[in-house]
Design a protein around this motif. Structure first.
Motif, mmCIF file in Angstrom:
data_model
loop_
_atom_site.group_PDB
_atom_site.id
_atom_site.type_symbol
_atom_site.label_atom_id
_atom_site.label_comp_id
_atom_site.label_asym_id
_atom_site.label_seq_id
_atom_site.Cartn_x
_atom_site.Cartn_y
_atom_site.Cartn_z
ATOM 1 N N ARG A 6 0.735 -1.213 -0.166
ATOM 2 C CA ARG A 6 0.017 0.035 -0.051
ATOM 3 C C ARG A 6 0.945 1.319 -0.035
ATOM 4 O O ARG A 6 0.628 2.054 -0.931
ATOM 5 C CB ARG A 6 -0.959 0.097 1.218
ATOM 6 C CG ARG A 6 -2.149 -1.026 1.034
ATOM 7 C CD ARG A 6 -2.869 -1.043 2.333
ATOM 8 N NE ARG A 6 -3.852 0.207 2.046
ATOM 9 C CZ ARG A 6 -4.896 0.230 1.319
ATOM 10 N NH1 ARG A 6 -5.310 -0.734 0.566
ATOM 11 N NH2 ARG A 6 -5.750 1.465 1.299
ATOM 12 N N ILE A 7 1.871 1.226 0.743
ATOM 13 C CA ILE A 7 2.779 2.430 0.815
ATOM 14 C C ILE A 7 3.376 2.553 -0.525
ATOM 15 O O ILE A 7 3.666 3.659 -1.041
ATOM 16 C CB ILE A 7 4.029 2.198 1.868
ATOM 17 C CG1 ILE A 7 3.378 2.204 3.294
ATOM 18 C CG2 ILE A 7 5.032 3.145 1.709
ATOM 19 C CD1 ILE A 7 4.531 1.603 4.237
ATOM 20 N N ILE A 8 3.942 1.410 -1.193
ATOM 21 C CA ILE A 8 4.481 1.537 -2.533
ATOM 22 C C ILE A 8 3.461 2.032 -3.588
ATOM 23 O O ILE A 8 3.962 2.844 -4.361
ATOM 24 C CB ILE A 8 5.138 0.125 -3.049
ATOM 25 C CG1 ILE A 8 6.316 -0.319 -2.251
ATOM 26 C CG2 ILE A 8 5.345 0.115 -4.519
ATOM 27 C CD1 ILE A 8 6.657 -1.699 -2.270
ATOM 28 N N ASN A 9 2.280 1.758 -3.371
ATOM 29 C CA ASN A 9 1.289 2.318 -4.297
ATOM 30 C C ASN A 9 0.963 3.719 -4.284
ATOM 31 O O ASN A 9 0.935 4.495 -5.346
ATOM 32 C CB ASN A 9 0.002 1.441 -3.980
ATOM 33 C CG ASN A 9 -0.119 -0.096 -4.787
ATOM 34 O OD1 ASN A 9 0.813 -0.347 -5.660
ATOM 35 N ND2 ASN A 9 -1.123 -0.832 -4.120
ATOM 36 N N GLN A 10 1.068 4.202 -2.916
ATOM 37 C CA GLN A 10 0.906 5.378 -2.650
ATOM 38 C C GLN A 10 2.055 6.535 -3.062
ATOM 39 O O GLN A 10 1.645 7.325 -3.936
ATOM 40 C CB GLN A 10 0.845 5.881 -1.102
ATOM 41 C CG GLN A 10 -0.455 5.452 -0.486
ATOM 42 C CD GLN A 10 -1.653 6.371 -0.910
ATOM 43 O OE1 GLN A 10 -1.585 7.621 -0.944
ATOM 44 N NE2 GLN A 10 -2.852 5.598 -0.937
ATOM 45 N N PHE A 11 3.201 5.919 -2.904
ATOM 46 C CA PHE A 11 4.329 6.747 -3.530
ATOM 47 C C PHE A 11 4.382 6.761 -5.243
ATOM 48 O O PHE A 11 4.610 7.645 -5.780
ATOM 49 C CB PHE A 11 5.819 5.964 -3.408
ATOM 50 C CG PHE A 11 6.120 6.692 -1.823
ATOM 51 C CD1 PHE A 11 7.381 7.358 -1.904
ATOM 52 C CD2 PHE A 11 5.559 6.170 -0.700
ATOM 53 C CE1 PHE A 11 7.763 8.082 -0.470
ATOM 54 C CE2 PHE A 11 6.408 6.900 0.675
ATOM 55 C CZ PHE A 11 7.178 7.694 0.569
ATOM 56 N N THR A 12 3.881 5.439 -5.663
ATOM 57 C CA THR A 12 3.729 5.412 -7.298
ATOM 58 C C THR A 12 2.923 6.091 -7.689
ATOM 59 O O THR A 12 3.124 7.010 -8.766
ATOM 60 C CB THR A 12 3.716 3.917 -7.534
ATOM 61 O OG1 THR A 12 4.706 2.855 -6.950
ATOM 62 C CG2 THR A 12 3.761 3.828 -9.059
ATOM 63 N N ASP A 13 1.624 6.183 -7.266
ATOM 64 C CA ASP A 13 0.789 6.898 -7.751
ATOM 65 C C ASP A 13 0.939 8.737 -7.563
ATOM 66 O O ASP A 13 0.760 9.302 -8.405
ATOM 67 C CB ASP A 13 -0.548 6.778 -6.847
ATOM 68 C CG ASP A 13 -1.293 5.402 -7.169
ATOM 69 O OD1 ASP A 13 -0.911 4.962 -8.022
ATOM 70 O OD2 ASP A 13 -2.172 5.001 -6.725
ATOM 71 N N SER A 14 1.516 9.162 -6.623
ATOM 72 C CA SER A 14 1.869 10.458 -6.425
ATOM 73 C C SER A 14 3.260 10.792 -7.347
ATOM 74 O O SER A 14 3.000 11.945 -7.931
ATOM 75 C CB SER A 14 2.716 10.538 -5.017
ATOM 76 O OG SER A 14 3.032 12.083 -4.510
ATOM 77 N N ILE A 15 4.035 10.086 -7.506
ATOM 78 C CA ILE A 15 5.157 10.223 -8.532
ATOM 79 C C ILE A 15 4.596 10.438 -9.914
ATOM 80 O O ILE A 15 4.816 11.259 -10.580
ATOM 81 C CB ILE A 15 6.321 8.918 -8.768
ATOM 82 C CG1 ILE A 15 7.093 9.331 -7.200
ATOM 83 C CG2 ILE A 15 7.084 9.184 -9.850
ATOM 84 C CD1 ILE A 15 7.794 7.803 -6.893
#
Length: 197
Positions: A6-15
């Motif tokens: 979930r953390i990785i998805n948040q970072f990826t979506d933000s980027i």
């Protein structure tokens, strides 16, 4: 999905949202900074307003201009219309919530000032009213908006700039607005103060 995914998805979506915005908005951010610099060079002020999360952006912009962004330099005249809770609640109580940003613009705004508005989605009547009053006082608008900000967009004139983040997520839009605010502060400092010393 585990928590780290979930953390990785948040970072990826933000980027991804920021990369998309870079391709679409770079020129508009540059123009907005030049408009703000022109106002400041003419002894005018930068006002800002927004609701909820967007109110935090107004205070980020104002504090960076009044105090400093990343360098020690003279203070710049900026007013976050979201900061005075006593005035905000008095205006909302005595008149209406729609007036909370319009009344200060009416009394403090001058021709040549700039109003920076932030909204990450649906129309906010108080921002719309502030834009109308700003137009009446010959104050130009820099509107940071989101994908669902048609009502605010409809109020803007050819003199205004709209920096619209085309994300369907209010959170991603807000994150990009924060980055745009940092860009504006950096560009203002670069244009006004590089070469000082």
């Amino acid at each position: 999905m585990n928590l780290q995914n979930r953390i990785i998805n948040q970072f990826t979506d933000s980027i991804q949202a920021k990369q998309d915005a870079l391709g679409e908005l770079c020129e508009l951010i540059e123009l907005a900074s030049q408009r703000m610099v022109a106002a400041l060079l003419n002894d005018r002020k930068i006002f800002s307003c927004g609701n909820g999360r967007s109110a935090a952006c107004t205070q980020l912009l104002s504090s960076a201009l009044l105090n400093q962004f990343e360098r020690d330099r003279p203070s710049l005249p900026a007013i976050a219309l979201t900061s005075d809770i006593t005035a905000l609640t008095a205006i909302a109580n005595d008149y209406s919530y729609e007036e909370i940003f319009a009344k200060p613009i009416r009394s403090l705004g001058q021709s040549g000032d700039v109003l920076v508005t932030y909204t990450d989605g649906n129309h906010s009547a108080n921002i719309g009213k502030a834009i109308t009053i700003a137009h009446n006082k010959n104050i130009s608008i820099i509107a940071l908006t989101g994908e669902k900000s048609e009502a605010i967009s409809a109020l803007l004139t050819e003199r205004d700039l709209e920096i619209r983040v085309s994300s369907s997520s209010a959170i991603r839009t807000h994150e990009v607005h924060v980055l745009i605010t940092h860009c504006l502060c950096d560009l203002i400092d670069h244009q006004l103060f590089d070469g000082m010393g």
